[in-house]
Design an enzyme around this catalytic site. Sequence first.
Site, PDB file in Angstrom:
ATOM      1  N   ASP A  37       0.859  -1.195   0.000  1.00  0.00           N
ATOM      2  CA  ASP A  37       0.000   0.000   0.000  1.00  0.00           C
ATOM      3  C   ASP A  37       0.887   1.233   0.000  1.00  0.00           C
ATOM      4  O   ASP A  37       2.120   1.126   0.051  1.00  0.00           O
ATOM      5  CB  ASP A  37      -0.905  -0.006   1.263  1.00  0.00           C
ATOM      6  CG  ASP A  37      -2.218   0.754   1.039  1.00  0.00           C
ATOM      7  OD1 ASP A  37      -2.161   1.994   0.943  1.00  0.00           O
ATOM      8  OD2 ASP A  37      -3.278   0.127   0.958  1.00  0.00           O
ATOM      9  N   TYR A 156     -13.917   6.754 -13.052  1.00  0.00           N
ATOM     10  CA  TYR A 156     -13.992   5.492 -12.305  1.00  0.00           C
ATOM     11  C   TYR A 156     -14.710   4.435 -13.144  1.00  0.00           C
ATOM     12  O   TYR A 156     -14.250   3.294 -13.271  1.00  0.00           O
ATOM     13  CB  TYR A 156     -14.719   5.718 -10.980  1.00  0.00           C
ATOM     14  CG  TYR A 156     -14.732   4.515 -10.060  1.00  0.00           C
ATOM     15  CD1 TYR A 156     -13.620   4.205  -9.270  1.00  0.00           C
ATOM     16  CD2 TYR A 156     -15.852   3.690  -9.966  1.00  0.00           C
ATOM     17  CE1 TYR A 156     -13.635   3.111  -8.419  1.00  0.00           C
ATOM     18  CE2 TYR A 156     -15.874   2.600  -9.121  1.00  0.00           C
ATOM     19  CZ  TYR A 156     -14.762   2.310  -8.346  1.00  0.00           C
ATOM     20  OH  TYR A 156     -14.776   1.222  -7.494  1.00  0.00           O
ATOM     21  N   THR A 191     -16.535   0.842   3.258  1.00  0.00           N
ATOM     22  CA  THR A 191     -15.080   0.939   3.479  1.00  0.00           C
ATOM     23  C   THR A 191     -14.736   2.426   3.571  1.00  0.00           C
ATOM     24  O   THR A 191     -15.588   3.282   3.272  1.00  0.00           O
ATOM     25  CB  THR A 191     -14.300   0.350   2.280  1.00  0.00           C
ATOM     26  OG1 THR A 191     -14.565   1.185   1.131  1.00  0.00           O
ATOM     27  CG2 THR A 191     -14.695  -1.075   1.971  1.00  0.00           C
TER      28      THR A 191
HETATM   29  N1  LIG Z   1     -16.000  -0.069  -1.460  1.00  0.00           N
HETATM   30  C1  LIG Z   1     -16.789  -0.267  -2.491  1.00  0.00           C
HETATM   31  O1  LIG Z   1     -17.988  -0.047  -2.439  1.00  0.00           O
HETATM   32  C2  LIG Z   1     -16.221  -0.788  -3.778  1.00  0.00           C
HETATM   33  C3  LIG Z   1     -17.133  -1.199  -4.757  1.00  0.00           C
HETATM   34  C4  LIG Z   1     -16.640  -1.687  -5.958  1.00  0.00           C
HETATM   35  C5  LIG Z   1     -15.270  -1.776  -6.167  1.00  0.00           C
HETATM   36  N2  LIG Z   1     -14.414  -1.360  -5.204  1.00  0.00           N
HETATM   37  C6  LIG Z   1     -12.990  -1.452  -5.479  1.00  0.00           C
HETATM   38  O2  LIG Z   1     -12.350  -2.222  -4.489  1.00  0.00           O
HETATM   39  C7  LIG Z   1     -11.006  -1.756  -4.297  1.00  0.00           C
HETATM   40  C8  LIG Z   1     -10.786  -1.431  -2.837  1.00  0.00           C
HETATM   41  O3  LIG Z   1     -11.719  -0.452  -2.448  1.00  0.00           O
HETATM   42  P1  LIG Z   1     -11.963  -0.028  -0.937  1.00  0.00           P
HETATM   43  O4  LIG Z   1     -13.361   0.413  -0.879  1.00  0.00           O
HETATM   44  O5  LIG Z   1     -11.450  -1.060  -0.013  1.00  0.00           O
HETATM   45  O6  LIG Z   1     -11.034   1.288  -0.912  1.00  0.00           O
HETATM   46  P2  LIG Z   1     -10.290   2.017   0.316  1.00  0.00           P
HETATM   47  O7  LIG Z   1     -10.073   3.415  -0.107  1.00  0.00           O
HETATM   48  O8  LIG Z   1     -11.016   1.752   1.569  1.00  0.00           O
HETATM   49  O9  LIG Z   1      -8.904   1.257   0.310  1.00  0.00           O
HETATM   50  C9  LIG Z   1      -8.076   1.331  -0.836  1.00  0.00           C
HETATM   51  C10 LIG Z   1      -6.633   1.149  -0.458  1.00  0.00           C
HETATM   52  O10 LIG Z   1      -5.859   1.357  -1.645  1.00  0.00           O
HETATM   53  C11 LIG Z   1      -4.753   2.166  -1.316  1.00  0.00           C
HETATM   54  N3  LIG Z   1      -4.253   2.880  -2.496  1.00  0.00           N
HETATM   55  C12 LIG Z   1      -4.785   3.974  -3.102  1.00  0.00           C
HETATM   56  N4  LIG Z   1      -3.987   4.350  -4.118  1.00  0.00           N
HETATM   57  C13 LIG Z   1      -2.965   3.477  -4.164  1.00  0.00           C
HETATM   58  C14 LIG Z   1      -1.818   3.338  -4.988  1.00  0.00           C
HETATM   59  N5  LIG Z   1      -1.544   4.203  -5.984  1.00  0.00           N
HETATM   60  N6  LIG Z   1      -0.957   2.312  -4.756  1.00  0.00           N
HETATM   61  C15 LIG Z   1      -1.213   1.445  -3.754  1.00  0.00           C
HETATM   62  N7  LIG Z   1      -2.258   1.537  -2.934  1.00  0.00           N
HETATM   63  C16 LIG Z   1      -3.121   2.534  -3.137  1.00  0.00           C
HETATM   64  C17 LIG Z   1      -5.257   3.098  -0.233  1.00  0.00           C
HETATM   65  O11 LIG Z   1      -4.198   3.656   0.515  1.00  0.00           O
HETATM   66  C18 LIG Z   1      -6.158   2.185   0.574  1.00  0.00           C
HETATM   67  O12 LIG Z   1      -5.443   1.522   1.594  1.00  0.00           O
HETATM   68  C19 LIG Z   1     -10.854  -0.546  -5.224  1.00  0.00           C
HETATM   69  O13 LIG Z   1     -10.256  -0.958  -6.439  1.00  0.00           O
HETATM   70  C20 LIG Z   1     -12.281  -0.114  -5.457  1.00  0.00           C
HETATM   71  O14 LIG Z   1     -12.445   0.580  -6.658  1.00  0.00           O
HETATM   72  C21 LIG Z   1     -14.863  -0.874  -4.012  1.00  0.00           C
END
Ligand SMILES: NC(=O)c1ccc[n+]([C@@H]2O[C@H](COP(=O)([O-])OP(=O)(O)OC[C@H]3O[C@@H](n4cnc5c(N)ncnc54)[C@H](O)[C@@H]3O)[C@@H](O)[C@H]2O)c1
Length: 256
Positions: A37, A156, A191
């Site tokens: 991360d 996105y 999240t």
């Molecule tokens: N939460 C949702 O509702 C949801 C729905 C569909 C898809 N997603 C996808 O799931 C994945 C995780 O989402 P989440 O909700 O847990 O997000 P979050 O923001 O809670 O966690 C994401 C993590 O990614 C890290 N991050 C951001 N940019 C980065 C980079 N350049 N290099 C390395 N790490 C990086 C952040 O520091 C964080 O720890 C994402 O790809 C998101 O698009 C989430």
Amino acid sequence: MKRVEGKVAVVTGGALGIGRESALLLARHGAKVAVTDINDEEGESVAREIAESGGTGKYWHLDTSREDSVARVFTEVAHEFGSIDILVNNAGIAGVNKPTHEITAEEWDTVLRININGVFYCTKHAVPYMQKAGGGSIINMSSIYGIVGAADLPPYHASKGAVRLMTKNDALIYAGDNIRVNSIHPGFIWTPLVEKLARESPEGLDAFRRGLDNRHPLGHVGEPEDIAYGVLYLASDEAKFITGSELVIDGGYTAQ
Ligand SMILES: NC(=O)c1ccc[n+]([C@@H]2O[C@H](COP(=O)([O-])OP(=O)(O)OC[C@H]3O[C@@H](n4cnc5c(N)ncnc54)[C@H](O)[C@@H]3O)[C@@H](O)[C@H]2O)c1
């Protein structure tokens, strides 16, 4: 029963949310987990939690949007843990929430650099280890926004749609190497990412959450572990005949 015993997993964006839960669950099921991360404090704490519960985990600082960073960290992971068998391309950002005609080129590129290029760089640098090991499993975190539109978050949507098809194409390219590539399409999961969207919304956090709950036929948003169990399944040999598929975990959102 441990479902990924002895395998080496790299989880990007493993410090928070879905990545964190996936890293913890893979470790609980016997994988050696590289938690990666850009949030060092939270990332270190996930690795500590794994170690404290008797698993094997180590944290690496990794910005997935930088190829040099990806190449260096993957070399170190393979050196430390022996190989790379599982890659969870989870790191992602929501980006700006404006109509398309108001978005700057830089705002657009920022999302694509992380959400698309990050998946490309990590896949590129994990594949040689998997080829050497005789196989592997790559899990790309797309979204329901990679399947249907919602009239918000334009870059996105673009990025998650791209990830969906990168998954299918890579599944075909690497099927002969026994490397399976699948995408997961979460509905809204509570999240830090979604909480931030909720806090910044004009209606405020509570009303935003209620609105989200109502958009899922099961009546509520999901939890990170709902997605982590999908990751675990696709990572394990139980999914040995699954490649190029899209696992939708969305409480019925896209069934409507
Ligand atoms: N939460 C949702 O509702 C949801 C729905 C569909 C898809 N997603 C996808 O799931 C994945 C995780 O989402 P989440 O909700 O847990 O997000 P979050 O923001 O809670 O966690 C994401 C993590 O990614 C890290 N991050 C951001 N940019 C980065 C980079 N350049 N290099 C390395 N790490 C990086 C952040 O520091 C964080 O720890 C994402 O790809 C998101 O698009 C989430």
